[in-house]
Design a protein around this motif. Structure first.
Motif, PDB file in Angstrom:
ATOM      1  N   ILE A 121       0.868  -1.015  -0.104  1.00  0.00           N
ATOM      2  CA  ILE A 121       0.126   0.042  -0.060  1.00  0.00           C
ATOM      3  C   ILE A 121       0.998   1.160  -0.006  1.00  0.00           C
ATOM      4  CG2 ILE A 121      -1.653   1.255   1.314  1.00  0.00           C
ATOM      5  CD1 ILE A 121      -2.724  -0.943  -0.019  1.00  0.00           C
ATOM      6  N   ILE A 122       1.880   1.271   0.877  1.00  0.00           N
ATOM      7  CA  ILE A 122       2.801   2.513   0.905  1.00  0.00           C
ATOM      8  C   ILE A 122       3.573   2.346  -0.434  1.00  0.00           C
ATOM      9  CG2 ILE A 122       5.084   3.281   1.866  1.00  0.00           C
ATOM     10  CD1 ILE A 122       4.001   1.791   4.410  1.00  0.00           C
TER      11      ILE A 122
ATOM     12  N   ILE B  66       1.109   4.096  -2.839  1.00  0.00           N
ATOM     13  CA  ILE B  66       0.802   5.706  -2.609  1.00  0.00           C
ATOM     14  C   ILE B  66       2.194   6.386  -2.994  1.00  0.00           C
ATOM     15  CG2 ILE B  66       0.748   7.198  -0.581  1.00  0.00           C
ATOM     16  CD1 ILE B  66      -0.900   5.062   0.722  1.00  0.00           C
TER      17      ILE B  66
ATOM     18  N   LEU C  20       2.174   9.178  -5.799  1.00  0.00           N
ATOM     19  CA  LEU C  20       2.524  10.609  -5.498  1.00  0.00           C
ATOM     20  C   LEU C  20       3.427  11.007  -6.586  1.00  0.00           C
ATOM     21  CD1 LEU C  20       2.496  10.376  -1.397  1.00  0.00           C
ATOM     22  CD2 LEU C  20       0.867  11.474  -3.034  1.00  0.00           C
TER      23      LEU C  20
END
Length: 231
Positions: A211-212, A215, A219
């Motif tokens: 998930i990180i 993300i 970004l």
């Protein structure tokens, strides 16, 4: 003809009073220590008169000629259905049922004039009524003296036949308790749960990392797009 036993080895060989819960050996030790006194001429003086019924002594009629004919009356002792005041170490294994716990007897020929035991025998029941001719023995004064020199524990140790002890150990060794296997299964289940817990925690960590990363990529791509629009 009734065999005479002269020493502890003779008694052990007969296997009289064995195995537990038979009470014959304890009964014989009690009799030797409490009922008879032997002098230097091997005369056996009675310390209690069996005619009075002390300790459950009862008249033995010898109807089946278990013992040789005698002009002296015979008395028996050891019937735990009528124990009189026999001590606990003699009666403690009596079950109250028709089994071996009430199998053994002592029979004496008594001379009331001289207050003496003329002859002393040990025997056992072959059924609820009859005695066993093949397992009836005369106890010599010398054997009684040998018994009087021993305490009960030593006497039993010297007279219990080893083959009975081995047989008893072979047949009475406790079976392995199922508890360890249950415990093992429980441990296995706990171990399995631990492994599953570790896997679950690892999956959660891996999911968070993914998930990180997503993300961060999002970004980063958003940043590049924003930069292009600014140009």
């Amino acid at each position: 003809m009734v065999r005479t036993l002269y020493n502890l080895s003779d008694l052990r060989e007969t296997r009289f009073g064995q195995p537990s819960p038979r009470h014959g050996l304890s009964l014989l030790w009690w009799f030797a220590h409490n009922c008879v006194q032997i002098d230097s001429n091997s005369r056996m003086t009675a310390l209690y008169n069996p005619e009075y019924g002390a300790f459950g002594f009862d008249l033995f009629y010898n109807r089946e000629r278990l013992l040789p004919y005698s002009n002296r009356p015979y008395y028996e002792v050891g019937n735990l259905n009528n124990p009189g005041s026999l001590p606990h170490y003699v009666t403690k294994k009596y079950t109250g049922y028709s089994d071996d716990s009430n199998k053994d007897r002592i029979i004496v020929s008594f001379n009331s004039r001289w207050n003496r035991f003329e002859k002393i025998y040990v025997t056992q029941h072959s059924d609820e009524v009859h005695f066993d001719q093949n397992h009836t023995y005369r106890i010599s004064p010398k054997l009684l003296e040998d018994i009087q020199e021993l305490n009960l524990k030593k006497f039993l140790r010297k007279t219990i036949n080893n083959s009975y002890q081995i047989s008893y150990q072979m047949h009475c060794t406790p079976c392995p308790s199922p508890a360890p296997s249950v415990k093992t299964e429980s441990n296995q289940r706990q171990g399995s749960k631990s492994v599953k817990g570790v896997c679950a925690e690892s999956c959660e960590v891996l999911f968070c990392i993914i998930i990180i990363i997503i993300i961060i990529i999002f970004l980063f791509m958003l940043f590049i797009s924003f930069s292009k629009m600014k140009i």
